[in-house]
Design a protein around this motif. Structure first.
Motif, PDB file in Angstrom:
ATOM      1  N   UNK A  89       0.941  -0.954  -0.063  1.00 33.51           N
ATOM      2  CA  UNK A  89      -0.193   0.003  -0.116  1.00 33.51           C
ATOM      3  C   UNK A  89       0.829   1.257  -0.067  1.00 33.51           C
ATOM      4  N   UNK A  90       0.452   2.428  -0.519  1.00 34.29           N
ATOM      5  CA  UNK A  90       0.978   3.522  -0.796  1.00 34.29           C
ATOM      6  C   UNK A  90       0.572   4.543   0.331  1.00 34.29           C
ATOM      7  N   UNK A  91       1.304   5.238   0.860  1.00 29.73           N
ATOM      8  CA  UNK A  91       0.952   6.652   1.496  1.00 29.73           C
ATOM      9  C   UNK A  91       1.821   7.635   1.762  1.00 29.73           C
ATOM     10  N   UNK A  92       1.907   8.334   2.890  1.00 24.48           N
ATOM     11  CA  UNK A  92       2.959   9.258   3.131  1.00 24.48           C
ATOM     12  C   UNK A  92       3.555   9.255   4.453  1.00 24.48           C
ATOM     13  N   UNK A 101       6.785  12.555   3.375  1.00 20.69           N
ATOM     14  CA  UNK A 101       7.836  11.750   2.185  1.00 20.69           C
ATOM     15  C   UNK A 101       6.891  10.816   1.774  1.00 20.69           C
ATOM     16  N   UNK A 102       7.222  10.262   0.538  1.00 25.53           N
ATOM     17  CA  UNK A 102       6.354   9.169  -0.024  1.00 25.53           C
ATOM     18  C   UNK A 102       6.547   7.851   0.650  1.00 25.53           C
ATOM     19  N   UNK A 103       5.738   6.995   0.876  1.00 23.24           N
ATOM     20  CA  UNK A 103       5.848   5.843   1.693  1.00 23.24           C
ATOM     21  C   UNK A 103       5.352   4.633   1.032  1.00 23.24           C
ATOM     22  N   UNK A 104       6.044   3.511   0.814  1.00 25.07           N
ATOM     23  CA  UNK A 104       5.421   2.279   0.258  1.00 25.07           C
ATOM     24  C   UNK A 104       5.661   1.367   1.559  1.00 25.07           C
ATOM     25  N   UNK A 105       4.451   0.853   2.023  1.00 24.52           N
ATOM     26  CA  UNK A 105       4.033  -0.297   3.023  1.00 24.52           C
ATOM     27  C   UNK A 105       4.223  -1.603   2.586  1.00 24.52           C
ATOM     28  N   UNK A 106       4.942  -2.308   2.801  1.00 24.20           N
ATOM     29  CA  UNK A 106       4.926  -3.909   2.499  1.00 24.20           C
ATOM     30  C   UNK A 106       4.454  -4.779   3.602  1.00 24.20           C
ATOM     31  N   UNK A 107       3.228  -5.208   3.498  1.00 22.33           N
ATOM     32  CA  UNK A 107       2.874  -6.090   4.436  1.00 22.33           C
ATOM     33  C   UNK A 107       3.188  -7.416   4.448  1.00 22.33           C
ATOM     34  N   UNK A 108       3.662  -7.901   5.139  1.00 22.06           N
ATOM     35  CA  UNK A 108       4.275  -9.259   5.377  1.00 22.06           C
ATOM     36  C   UNK A 108       3.331 -10.219   6.310  1.00 22.06           C
ATOM     37  N   UNK A 109       2.936 -11.343   5.653  1.00 26.62           N
ATOM     38  CA  UNK A 109       2.065 -12.562   6.396  1.00 26.62           C
ATOM     39  C   UNK A 109       2.689 -12.996   7.440  1.00 26.62           C
ATOM     40  N   UNK A 110       4.061 -13.419   7.556  1.00 20.51           N
ATOM     41  CA  UNK A 110       4.518 -13.926   8.821  1.00 20.51           C
ATOM     42  C   UNK A 110       6.037 -13.714   8.683  1.00 20.51           C
ATOM     43  N   UNK A 111       6.635 -12.797   9.641  1.00 23.75           N
ATOM     44  CA  UNK A 111       8.129 -12.319   9.378  1.00 23.75           C
ATOM     45  C   UNK A 111       8.960 -13.664   9.635  1.00 23.75           C
ATOM     46  N   UNK A 112       8.386 -14.505  10.667  1.00 19.93           N
ATOM     47  CA  UNK A 112       9.570 -15.574  11.178  1.00 19.93           C
ATOM     48  C   UNK A 112       9.278 -16.780  10.009  1.00 19.93           C
ATOM     49  N   UNK A 113       8.365 -16.720   9.187  1.00 22.63           N
ATOM     50  CA  UNK A 113       8.144 -17.983   8.071  1.00 22.63           C
ATOM     51  C   UNK A 113       8.504 -17.489   6.587  1.00 22.63           C
ATOM     52  N   UNK A 150       9.183   7.834  16.737  1.00 21.36           N
ATOM     53  CA  UNK A 150       7.772   7.576  16.238  1.00 21.36           C
ATOM     54  C   UNK A 150       7.780   8.397  15.009  1.00 21.36           C
ATOM     55  N   UNK A 151       6.783   7.789  14.085  1.00 19.51           N
ATOM     56  CA  UNK A 151       6.551   8.491  12.825  1.00 19.51           C
ATOM     57  C   UNK A 151       4.799   8.421  12.496  1.00 19.51           C
ATOM     58  N   UNK A 152       4.587   9.712  11.882  1.00 17.91           N
ATOM     59  CA  UNK A 152       3.112   9.768  11.590  1.00 17.91           C
ATOM     60  C   UNK A 152       2.975   9.344   9.918  1.00 17.91           C
ATOM     61  N   UNK A 153       2.016   8.447  10.013  1.00 20.66           N
ATOM     62  CA  UNK A 153       1.888   8.136   8.429  1.00 20.66           C
ATOM     63  C   UNK A 153       0.229   8.157   8.099  1.00 20.66           C
ATOM     64  N   UNK A 154       0.098   8.302   6.832  1.00 17.95           N
ATOM     65  CA  UNK A 154      -1.214   8.512   6.446  1.00 17.95           C
ATOM     66  C   UNK A 154      -1.543   7.867   5.048  1.00 17.95           C
ATOM     67  N   UNK A 155      -2.486   6.874   4.753  1.00 14.23           N
ATOM     68  CA  UNK A 155      -2.841   6.237   3.814  1.00 14.23           C
ATOM     69  C   UNK A 155      -3.983   6.665   3.117  1.00 14.23           C
ATOM     70  N   UNK A 156      -3.985   7.076   2.035  1.00 14.18           N
ATOM     71  CA  UNK A 156      -4.986   7.921   1.068  1.00 14.18           C
ATOM     72  C   UNK A 156      -5.533   9.263   1.721  1.00 14.18           C
ATOM     73  N   UNK A 157      -6.655   9.144   1.892  1.00 15.78           N
ATOM     74  CA  UNK A 157      -7.498  10.258   2.673  1.00 15.78           C
ATOM     75  C   UNK A 157      -7.534  10.008   4.155  1.00 15.78           C
ATOM     76  N   UNK A 158      -7.300   8.726   4.506  1.00 15.45           N
ATOM     77  CA  UNK A 158      -7.481   8.227   5.679  1.00 15.45           C
ATOM     78  C   UNK A 158      -7.015   8.878   6.957  1.00 15.45           C
ATOM     79  N   UNK A 159      -7.244   8.685   8.131  1.00 19.18           N
ATOM     80  CA  UNK A 159      -6.833   9.278   9.230  1.00 19.18           C
ATOM     81  C   UNK A 159      -5.156   9.215   9.497  1.00 19.18           C
ATOM     82  N   UNK A 181      13.594   8.515  -3.851  1.00 22.91           N
ATOM     83  CA  UNK A 181      12.964   9.534  -2.991  1.00 22.91           C
ATOM     84  C   UNK A 181      11.634   8.986  -2.098  1.00 22.91           C
ATOM     85  N   UNK A 182      11.832   7.939  -1.698  1.00 28.14           N
ATOM     86  CA  UNK A 182      10.775   7.167  -1.158  1.00 28.14           C
ATOM     87  C   UNK A 182      11.068   6.411   0.097  1.00 28.14           C
ATOM     88  N   UNK A 183      10.351   6.095   1.076  1.00 28.86           N
ATOM     89  CA  UNK A 183      10.518   5.264   2.231  1.00 28.86           C
ATOM     90  C   UNK A 183       9.864   3.892   2.295  1.00 28.86           C
TER      91      UNK A 183
END
Length: 614
Positions: A89-92, A101-113, A150-159, A181-183
């Motif tokens: 998902x993309x956000x900032x 800053x631009x943000x790309x969040x990678x959601x991992x199902x299980x970090x240990x597997x 700590x960081x503040x993130x926002x996905x789309x127009x969400x809170x 130029x993306x996080x």
């Protein structure tokens, strides 16, 4: 020592100053060639090794939902070795300097597997908990944060949401965050539910069974899986099948290195021009010696071997000089590419075949360059050789260009003599002119492309928007192109400068008696030196003028290619005036530096010494 090697040593020592210039010219080109070749060998090995260590997915499918039951069904297939679920998902993000800053969040199902397209912990906490995010190591410089912030993130127009930066990871499959130029952030499905309202994963990562490096096999399996997903209520919105076993940026790296190799070979070829100039002068000065050697029984092959051995000796010296520099430059370049492509180098060992090829090329360039002068000179009969008198005084003035130059005398006699002298050894002048023209063309083209891109980005994003994310990313992608062109121009200019210095030295040697006569009839040492300098200035300024003329169509051609690839609205192409002025100043400085030593030598030589020379 045999008579052959004794003569080789004496001849090289006799022209030792020019020989040093030739060795330096060959060494510059050879060091660049060595550096590019070693970089290619290192990166080809290490990039694939590092990328394959992550067990990259054979195919990625974007669908509606990937849950445990779907994963089990996919893994149960005979043509699938393993499978996993992700989401992107993309956000900032805002932290550190409080800028978004631009943000790309990678959601991992299980970090240990993780078994497919794995990421590796690089510091801090592992795995992250709900409400925590891991940041890719290169992205820390973009986000301006540290572990524990700590960081503040926002996905789309969400809170806006607050996440704790728990650790650092390395994702070898991602490009350099600073270039984009993306996080890049990595979170769990629980954190996804917090920031996006739903823990659903929609990307299916698949590793096929069988030959995973056979693209035909991989695409066939991927097509079968897509058909199965569509038929079982999971419509596929997109299917990605990367080149099996190749890093996503391997093609870009290969093209850039191939381009660098071309210019390395070009620099080598141009350095061979200097060898040819030196050998042409040597053979002209030794015609009588060649005639005497033939008269006493020397065969053409035996005589040619002497002069080819001299060229080989220069090649050996250049190899010894270039090798340490080439190794150091190759390793430095490999590290820079590794940083650019965001992967680690396990070894900087250069394969043996690179050393062998460098030795072959280092010997082949001077030998090939010396072949024509040697063959031509040794083909003369004894009578032609012993009666040769060097430069033919009746040859100049017979051509249209010569007659044109003879009519240009309004600037004064020193200028007239300097300009005319440049046309007396046309091959020598033409080869030097070609080298300097290519260097100037690359430099002006590089700066013109830079100016054109900046003007286009101003039109697209508005003036004074250099700090905007997308503009910065586009500019960073182009940076390596024009920086490379400038570096290539610098290397070729160095070779051209050495070639010009060699040509001026040879020209002074050819006209030693002529300059002595000029001194005898009242010419001052300053006038003699000025004539030599004017000749060099004329050649460099002429090369500058040709480079300006060639730079425009080259800039236009490259600009059109870039417009198709990156700028849908077209590229505002124009020739940078600053580049034209800078290269003119550099050309003038190069002419002065290259002609200084020959000019001083010509002006200090006594009349008696000059007129007695043969």
């Amino acid at each position: 020592m045999t008579a052959l090697w004794s003569k080789v040593g004496r001849d090289v020592w006799h022209v030792r100053t020019r020989a040093v210039l030739v060795v330096l010219a060959i060494a510059i080109g050879l060091a660049g060639f060595f550096a590019v070749l070693s970089t290619y060998a290192i990166l080809r090995r290490e990039l694939n090794r590092g990328y394959l260590a992550t067990n990259p997915a054979s195919a990625v499918f974007v669908t509606d939902r990937v849950d445990e039951s779907l994963l089990s069904a996919i893994v149960a297939r005979d043509d699938v070795d393993d499978a996993d679920a992700r989401r992107v998902i993309r956000g900032r993000i805002r932290a550190g300097d409080k800028s978004w800053r631009r943000l790309m969040l990678f959601v991992v199902r299980n970090f240990q597997e993780m078994r497919i397209s794995t990421i590796a912990p690089d510091g801090g906490k592992w795995p992250p908990h709900a409400g925590e995010v891991l940041i890719e190591r290169d992205a820390f410089q973009v986000a301006k944060v540290q572990i524990g912030d700590n960081a503040t993130i926002q996905i789309g127009t969400g809170p806006e949401q607050r996440l704790h930066i728990a650790g650092r990871v390395h994702d070898a499959g991602q490009a350099q965050a600073r270039m984009e130029n993306s996080v890049y952030g990595y979170i769990t499905p629980e954190t996804l539910a917090q920031v996006a309202g739903s823990p659903i994963l929609d990307r299916l990562y698949v590793s096929v069974s069988g030959d995973r490096f056979d693209e035909t096999h991989v695409r066939r399996v991927a097509s079968d899986i897509k058909t199965w997903l569509d038929a079982n209520g999971h419509p596929v919105r997109r299917m990605d099948v990367p080149a099996p076993g190749e890093h996503p940026h391997a093609l870009i790296m290969g093209l850039l290195l191939a381009l660098m190799a071309v210019f390395g070979l070009l620099a080598l070829g141009l350095s061979g021009v200097i060898v040819m100039n030196l050998q042409l002068a040597t053979m002209a000065n030794e015609r009588r010696q060649i005639g005497v050697m033939k008269a006493v029984g020397g065969t053409r092959g035996r005589i040619a071997s002497v002069y080819l051995a001299e060229a080989a000796l220069l090649g050996v010296a250049a190899i010894l000089l270039a090798s340490p520099a080439g190794i150091a430059l190759g390793r430095a370049l490999s590290n820079q590419f590794a940083l650019l492509l965001n992967f680690d180098l396990a070894s900087l060992t250069i394969p043996a075949w690179v050393y062998l090829l460098v030795v072959i090329v280092g010997l082949l360039v001077p030998l090939a360059s010396a072949a024509y002068p040697v063959v031509s000179a040794t083909a003369m009969t004894v009578r032609e050789a012993v009666s040769a008198s060097g430069v033919d005084p009746g040859r100049f003035g017979s051509g249209r260009v010569d007659r044109l130059l003879c009519g240009v005398d309004s600037a004064g006699r020193p200028w007239l003599l300097g300009v005319r002298n440049s046309a007396r050894r046309r091959m020598r002048t033409g080869l030097t002119l070609t080298t300097l023209t290519i260097a100037g063309t690359l430099f002006i083209t590089a700066l013109s492309l830079r100016a054109s891109i900046m003007a286009t980005l101003d039109r697209m994003f508005g003036p004074n928007t250099y700090g905007s994310d997308r503009r910065y990313a586009l500019d960073q992608h182009m940076l390596m192109i024009y920086v490379f062109l400038i570096v290539a121009a610098g290397v070729l200019a160095a070779v051209g400068g050495l070639g010009l210095m060699t040509a001026m030295s040879l020209n002074v040697l050819d006209r030693r008696r002529e300059l002595g006569v000029l001194r005898a009839i009242g010419g001052t040492p300053a006038m003699v030196g000025t004539i030599v300098v004017i000749e060099a200035v004329f050649v460099t300024v002429l090369a500058w003028a040709i480079a300006v003329g060639v730079s425009w169509p080259l800039t236009f051609a490259i600009g059109r290619l870039l417009a198709v690839a990156m700028f849908r609205g077209g590229l505002d192409i124009w020739l940078a005036p600053a580049a034209v002025v800078i290269w003119l100043g550099f050309s003038a400085a190069l002419a002065l530096v290259s002609s200084l030593s020959p000019a001083v030598s010509a002006s200090r030589r006594s009349v008696r010494e000059a007129v007695s020379y043969e």
